[in-house]
Design an enzyme around this catalytic site. Structure first.
Site, PDB file in Angstrom:
ATOM      1  N   ASP A  95       0.832  -1.210   0.000  1.00  0.00           N
ATOM      2  CA  ASP A  95       0.000   0.000   0.000  1.00  0.00           C
ATOM      3  C   ASP A  95       0.866   1.260   0.000  1.00  0.00           C
ATOM      4  O   ASP A  95       2.056   1.223   0.331  1.00  0.00           O
ATOM      5  CB  ASP A  95      -0.970   0.005   1.190  1.00  0.00           C
ATOM      6  CG  ASP A  95      -0.259  -0.031   2.545  1.00  0.00           C
ATOM      7  OD1 ASP A  95       0.782  -0.713   2.649  1.00  0.00           O
ATOM      8  OD2 ASP A  95      -0.740   0.626   3.485  1.00  0.00           O
ATOM      9  N   GLU A 160       0.150  -1.290   5.553  1.00  0.00           N
ATOM     10  CA  GLU A 160       1.207  -0.815   6.461  1.00  0.00           C
ATOM     11  C   GLU A 160       0.989   0.646   6.831  1.00  0.00           C
ATOM     12  O   GLU A 160       1.293   1.061   7.951  1.00  0.00           O
ATOM     13  CB  GLU A 160       2.581  -0.986   5.797  1.00  0.00           C
ATOM     14  CG  GLU A 160       3.754  -0.748   6.749  1.00  0.00           C
ATOM     15  CD  GLU A 160       4.156   0.716   6.881  1.00  0.00           C
ATOM     16  OE1 GLU A 160       4.796   1.064   7.894  1.00  0.00           O
ATOM     17  OE2 GLU A 160       3.839   1.523   5.984  1.00  0.00           O
TER      18      GLU A 160
HETATM   19 ZN   LIG Z   1       6.618   2.194   4.266  1.00  0.00          ZN
END
Ligand SMILES: [Zn+2]
Length: 408
Positions: A95, A160
């Site tokens: 992401d 994340e």
């Molecule tokens: Zn990162």
């Protein structure tokens, strides 16, 4: 064998450019960032991994009703080694964060721009660089049909940027069978341009909202009210005393001690001639590992009790963020000693072990008892406009990853 792999890596610039171009063109924004998640990007990567010749590509789906497809996908792919009881994992995230103000970009964030050794686009550094470095290593092993000394595990996780609940946290908690006690974990998601920083520890992070309630009145008759600003100020000036109680030092960290900082202060009354009856301020505390955050809160409450008695206010506390640090990865653990040696060999530098002031995804591994190090060669422009990544640094990082897999 490593020499052949290194030659293969040195000729991988075009592979890196092509892969970055594809990844940049598929923005994977989580729902908290207004996007549909990582499905499309992960599907691309899944077929990419299969085409590369990975024997097995496992997709793990963390249920998340906030995205249209209902799940957040992570990928696990392993190349078996001579010793199949031990895996060297490289963990990157798929992401990205939104590009922000487009006026600050010199080019379209979702179209890769190549400028000599530099690649520009959203995500090229954070964390595509980790993704492409780990994949060119796999490609070298598969193309050259080389079996490494231990298994090589590539883990591409979702979520994340907004908390890892549907990414590494999910994978570690729901699929503990993937990981063995001797496994080595590298997270290439933080580092210095000089490649010298290896993160092995972090402080606990603690954001506290403090609400001080008094009684509003006209400023000309202060006795008719209770001044909440005066009481808040009295509490704020006590906060540095936390350093006396929580005084542990460790040169691994910079600064080498806990920090307790009053930061944000909400607006109270609008006019000068009113005594405020409610004040709200915030603390940002970074606490050395080994201290319980409840003990820190209790110490703050003790100060607050004194202020309540002296000023006649009432004080409430709300957690905004609370991340108890995991135990550090020991400096003499294999992931650390091996990484220091391989970084030194590839970069000719002197790596330094460091602790940092906030959580990285390595904490999810450390909490589960795994030994993890965070390292890569980054120019520090993650989350900024015109995000950049160096092709030559990606290749050198890949050489370190490859060298980790061989004992000699
Ligand atoms: Zn990162």
């Amino acid at each position: 064998m490593l020499a052949a792999i290194n030659r293969h890596l040195e000729s991988s610039a075009q592979t890196i450019i092509d892969l970055q171009r594809s990844l940049v063109a598929i923005p994977a924004l989580g729902p908290l960032n207004g996007g549909p998640g990582e499905k499309e990007k992960t599907e691309f990567l899944k077929s990419y991994l299969k085409d590369m010749g990975f024997p097995d590509v496992l997709e793990l789906r963390a249920p998340d009703p906030a995205v249209p497809c209902g799940y957040r996908p992570s990928l696990v792919a392993v190349i078996p080694g001579q010793n199949t009881a031990k895996t060297f994992w490289v963990i990157s995230h798929t992401d990205i964060v939104p590009p922000g103000d487009l006026a600050l970009w010199d080019s379209d964030p979702y179209t890769l721009k190549v400028d000599g050794d530099i690649l520009i686009g959203r995500g090229v550094e954070d964390n595509h660089q980790g993704v492409v470095s780990s994949l060119v290593v796999a490609k070298a092993l598969l193309d050259l049909k080389i079996t490494p000394d231990m298994n090589y595990g590539v883990l591409l996780v979702a979520d994340e940027e907004t908390g890892s609940k549907y990414g590494l946290d999910y994978v570690v908690k729901q699929h503990p069978e993937l990981f063995g006690p001797d496994d080595l974990f590298l997270v290439p998601d933080f580092g210095e341009p000089t490649s010298t920083m290896i993160e092995i520890a972090e402080k606990s992070m603690f954001w506290l909202k403090v609400i001080v309630e008094g009684k509003q009145c006209h400023a000309s008759t202060p006795k008719a009210g209770i001044n909440s600003l005066l009481a808040a100020a009295a509490l704020i000036v006590k906060i540095p005393k936390l350093h006396e109680r929580f005084d542990r030092q460790d040169p691994l960290f910079d600064p080498p001690h806990s920090t307790f900082e009053p930061t944000k202060k909400e607006a109270n009354v609008e006019n000068i001639n009113t005594i405020p009856g409610r004040d709200v301020f915030y603390l940002d505390c970074r606490v050395m590992p080994g201290y319980d955050l409840d003990a820190v809160l209790n110490a703050i409450k003790e100060f607050g009790d004194e202020v309540e008695r002296e000023h006649g206010v009432s004080i409430r506390y709300e957690y905004v963020q609370r991340e108890q640090a995991a135990d550090p990865t020991p400096a003499d653990s294999e992931i650390v000693t091996r990484l220091v040696d391989r970084v030194r060999r590839v970069f000719g530098n002197e790596p330094k072990l460091q602790g940092i002031g906030g959580g990285t995804v390595a904490a999810y591994l450390r909490r589960a008892g795994h030994k993890a190090a965070v390292w890569s060669t980054l120019m520090h422009n993650a989350h900024q406009p015109n995000e950049r990544s160096s092709i030559s640094c990606s290749i050198k990082d890949a050489k370190v990853m490859a060298a980790m897999l061989f004992d000699a």
